[in-house]
Design an enzyme around this catalytic site. Sequence first.
Site, PDB file in Angstrom:
ATOM      1  N   GLU A  57       0.811  -1.220   0.000  1.00  0.00           N
ATOM      2  CA  GLU A  57       0.000   0.000   0.000  1.00  0.00           C
ATOM      3  C   GLU A  57       0.843   1.267   0.000  1.00  0.00           C
ATOM      4  OE1 GLU A  57      -0.532  -2.610   1.945  1.00  0.00           O
ATOM      5  OE2 GLU A  57      -2.622  -3.251   1.711  1.00  0.00           O
ATOM      6  N   PHE A 119     -11.550  -7.148  13.918  1.00  0.00           N
ATOM      7  CA  PHE A 119     -10.475  -7.605  13.037  1.00  0.00           C
ATOM      8  C   PHE A 119     -10.184  -6.530  11.986  1.00  0.00           C
ATOM      9  CE2 PHE A 119      -9.169  -9.927   9.135  1.00  0.00           C
ATOM     10  CZ  PHE A 119      -7.900 -10.289   9.579  1.00  0.00           C
ATOM     11  N   GLN A 120      -8.935  -6.179  11.859  1.00  0.00           N
ATOM     12  CA  GLN A 120      -8.453  -5.161  10.907  1.00  0.00           C
ATOM     13  C   GLN A 120      -9.106  -3.797  11.119  1.00  0.00           C
ATOM     14  OE1 GLN A 120      -8.444  -6.942   6.937  1.00  0.00           O
ATOM     15  NE2 GLN A 120      -6.376  -7.703   7.372  1.00  0.00           N
ATOM     16  N   LYS A 169     -17.581  -0.815   5.819  1.00  0.00           N
ATOM     17  CA  LYS A 169     -18.075  -1.816   4.864  1.00  0.00           C
ATOM     18  C   LYS A 169     -19.593  -1.727   4.696  1.00  0.00           C
ATOM     19  CE  LYS A 169     -17.256  -6.615   3.590  1.00  0.00           C
ATOM     20  NZ  LYS A 169     -16.511  -7.836   3.913  1.00  0.00           N
ATOM     21  N   MET A 490      24.132   8.673   2.962  1.00  0.00           N
ATOM     22  CA  MET A 490      24.009   9.970   3.618  1.00  0.00           C
ATOM     23  C   MET A 490      24.244   9.847   5.118  1.00  0.00           C
ATOM     24  SD  MET A 490      23.724  13.100   3.114  1.00  0.00           S
ATOM     25  CE  MET A 490      22.842  13.811   1.735  1.00  0.00           C
TER      26      MET A 490
HETATM   27  C1  LIG Z   1      12.221   5.648   5.709  1.00  0.00           C
HETATM   28  C2  LIG Z   1      13.503   6.303   6.097  1.00  0.00           C
HETATM   29  N1  LIG Z   1      14.305   5.717   7.008  1.00  0.00           N
HETATM   30  C3  LIG Z   1      15.483   6.305   7.336  1.00  0.00           C
HETATM   31  C4  LIG Z   1      15.862   7.487   6.778  1.00  0.00           C
HETATM   32  C5  LIG Z   1      17.184   8.150   7.166  1.00  0.00           C
HETATM   33  N2  LIG Z   1      18.069   8.220   6.004  1.00  0.00           N
HETATM   34  C6  LIG Z   1      18.207   9.322   5.241  1.00  0.00           C
HETATM   35  S1  LIG Z   1      19.222   9.111   3.938  1.00  0.00           S
HETATM   36  C7  LIG Z   1      19.532   7.523   4.389  1.00  0.00           C
HETATM   37  C8  LIG Z   1      20.467   6.672   3.584  1.00  0.00           C
HETATM   38  C9  LIG Z   1      19.932   6.348   2.258  1.00  0.00           C
HETATM   39  O1  LIG Z   1      20.758   5.351   1.726  1.00  0.00           O
HETATM   40  P1  LIG Z   1      20.727   5.004   0.192  1.00  0.00           P
HETATM   41  O2  LIG Z   1      19.355   4.786  -0.277  1.00  0.00           O
HETATM   42  O3  LIG Z   1      21.667   3.894  -0.058  1.00  0.00           O
HETATM   43  O4  LIG Z   1      21.220   6.355  -0.494  1.00  0.00           O
HETATM   44  P2  LIG Z   1      22.625   7.096  -0.483  1.00  0.00           P
HETATM   45  O5  LIG Z   1      22.591   8.107   0.617  1.00  0.00           O
HETATM   46  O6  LIG Z   1      23.706   6.070  -0.270  1.00  0.00           O
HETATM   47  O7  LIG Z   1      22.695   7.729  -1.824  1.00  0.00           O
HETATM   48  C10 LIG Z   1      18.831   7.178   5.551  1.00  0.00           C
HETATM   49  C11 LIG Z   1      18.910   5.866   6.222  1.00  0.00           C
HETATM   50  C12 LIG Z   1      14.966   8.059   5.857  1.00  0.00           C
HETATM   51  N3  LIG Z   1      15.223   9.228   5.263  1.00  0.00           N
HETATM   52  N4  LIG Z   1      13.814   7.449   5.511  1.00  0.00           N
END
Ligand SMILES: Cc1ncc(C[n+]2csc(CCOP(=O)(O)OP(=O)(O)O)c2C)c(N)n1
Length: 595
Positions: A57, A119-120, A169, A490
């Site tokens: 979803e 449920f749900q 529903k 990042m």
């Molecule tokens: C759902 C979610 N969980 C955690 C984060 C924290 N976060 C921001 S950037 C990042 C790393 C992303 O890694 P990747 O997709 O490999 O991209 P890169 O930075 O290596 O280009 C994380 C864990 C987030 N933004 N969103």
Amino acid sequence: MFDRKELLVHVTGAQALVKSLENQGVEVVFGLPGGAILPAYDPLRDAGLRHVLVRHEQGAGHAAEGYAWATGRTGVCMVTSGPGATNLVTALADAYMDSVPVVAITGQVPTAMIGTDAFQESDITGITGPVTKHNELVTDPQRIPAAIAEAFHIAGTGRPGPVLVDLPKDVLQATLRWSWPPVMDLPGYKVPGPPDPAAITAAARVLRAARRPVLYVGGGVIKSGSHEALLELAELANVPVTTTLMARGAFPDAHPLALGMPGMHGMYAAVTALQECDLIVALGARFDDRVTGKLAAFAPHAKVVHADIDPAEIGKNRSPDVAITGDLAATLPELVTALRAVTSSEGPADTAPANTGDWVRTCAAWKRAYPLRYTQEPDGPLKPQHVVEQLSALTGGDAVIVAGVGQHQMHASQHYSFTKPRSWINSGGLGTMGFAVPAAMGAQIGRPGELVVAIDGDGCFQMTAQELATCAIEGLPIKVLIFNNGFLGMVRQWQELFYDERYSEVHLGTSIPDYVKLAEAYGCAGFRCEAPGDVAAVLEKALAVTDTPVVVDFRTHDVEGVFPMVPAGQPNDGIVLGPEFSAAEQAAATRREVP
Ligand SMILES: Cc1ncc(C[n+]2csc(CCOP(=O)(O)OP(=O)(O)O)c2C)c(N)n1
């Protein structure tokens, strides 16, 4: 649309829902059925609209967002109660933060069972209250047409956003008297009227008087379709333009007045122009912390004109000297007219370009002296910036670029040269990993026949990669370029810079899963690219595929950082150019000097 013969027809709630969607002109619904929403899926079989069966979803929600970003129309998703609805929450929060018009339909347990932990059952209107523009639990079947019409009206007018309609529903199974269009009853909802002419004139006067003005352009310019008026204003007043992460493409990057993206990973010239300017004209932008850095130290010498459709944004973070509430589609052309009037009343000798000429030259010099810089050794590790620049050259800006969240998102926003609006789609406010693949799916459905390219991180990709199956089955030839650096890049960068290189739980590894095999398992084409010299050829091969989705595993440099950078919460004056610049260059940049 209005059909008198239909006035006395009795239909089920489910039929009324589907007829309402048809009457709203909906062409596609992204969804996944379950017990509570089952009644709605029956008439959907015979409906004159397309349903795309997602695999999760969250994918339905982001696909609806991608569709909305790409087309300017409202995206629609439909899911069942409980876990189906809660799986949507991230996408709704994402749409709320980025002002994306989405209507979400959720099934709910029968009214008699609400509050019994059935449920749900989940209290989805309670859960999504803070992340929707509006939501409603419909308990009277007769209200369905109005509830749907109101949902579309609220989602798509004023500052756009997500609206959720929760349908028990039994309400879907009950009968009602069909009538369309329904009477909408929204006493508390007001779309701002035309901008105040006095405010427009005041804005034109301060703009005319400014010597170091900057246009701070946000996503509102794209949403209002006012990019042409923006170009006219910028050229007429000879003002440098910064485009936020939400506004990339609102102003062509190749234009001499374009300074690019401001903020934490913004271009030096954009960040510094905002710090040094005497006037900010904020257009559909919200002084977000990723743009301002330390708010108290942001643009210390600047007066502010703030134009926005949402009065709640005006003065929220920075008090304006001139506030203009209203749709930029009206504000921008009126500002152009007012500026012409103010300028001509002062005589042709004193022209606007002459007022700002020195400033424009200073900004251009900053741009030349402190550009984005990276080094791509011919045989060295593959740099993500190189891939983006090759893609930019190959497409000439003629593509819809979608990004995940992280370093790859910043590299894409920085290094792709955008030429037009609605060619950049990303998760700005919430920063949702997993956004790219499903958003690209929605964008491709909204813009069939156009090139849609998702630039994704290996971490992000693994959060919603299952929608590749949906794309393959639906014949959507999206291109997914995975920047596979083997890290949550990042986060790794922040640990490197701010936690003394104490890396903690950021290593993903590059080879599990095997993205080429994964692509093939999902019915997509899969390629791998490791050598810098191969990038153009691999991209050409990928772009040539038009009948299936394509995944490219780009093995990018694992320790490449994103620069420039302003550390979170710090003043923008402390912008760090990064390791490609010498200490002398950094020192000169900090002094605003051009070597
Ligand atoms: C759902 C979610 N969980 C955690 C984060 C924290 N976060 C921001 S950037 C990042 C790393 C992303 O890694 P990747 O997709 O490999 O991209 P890169 O930075 O290596 O280009 C994380 C864990 C987030 N933004 N969103």
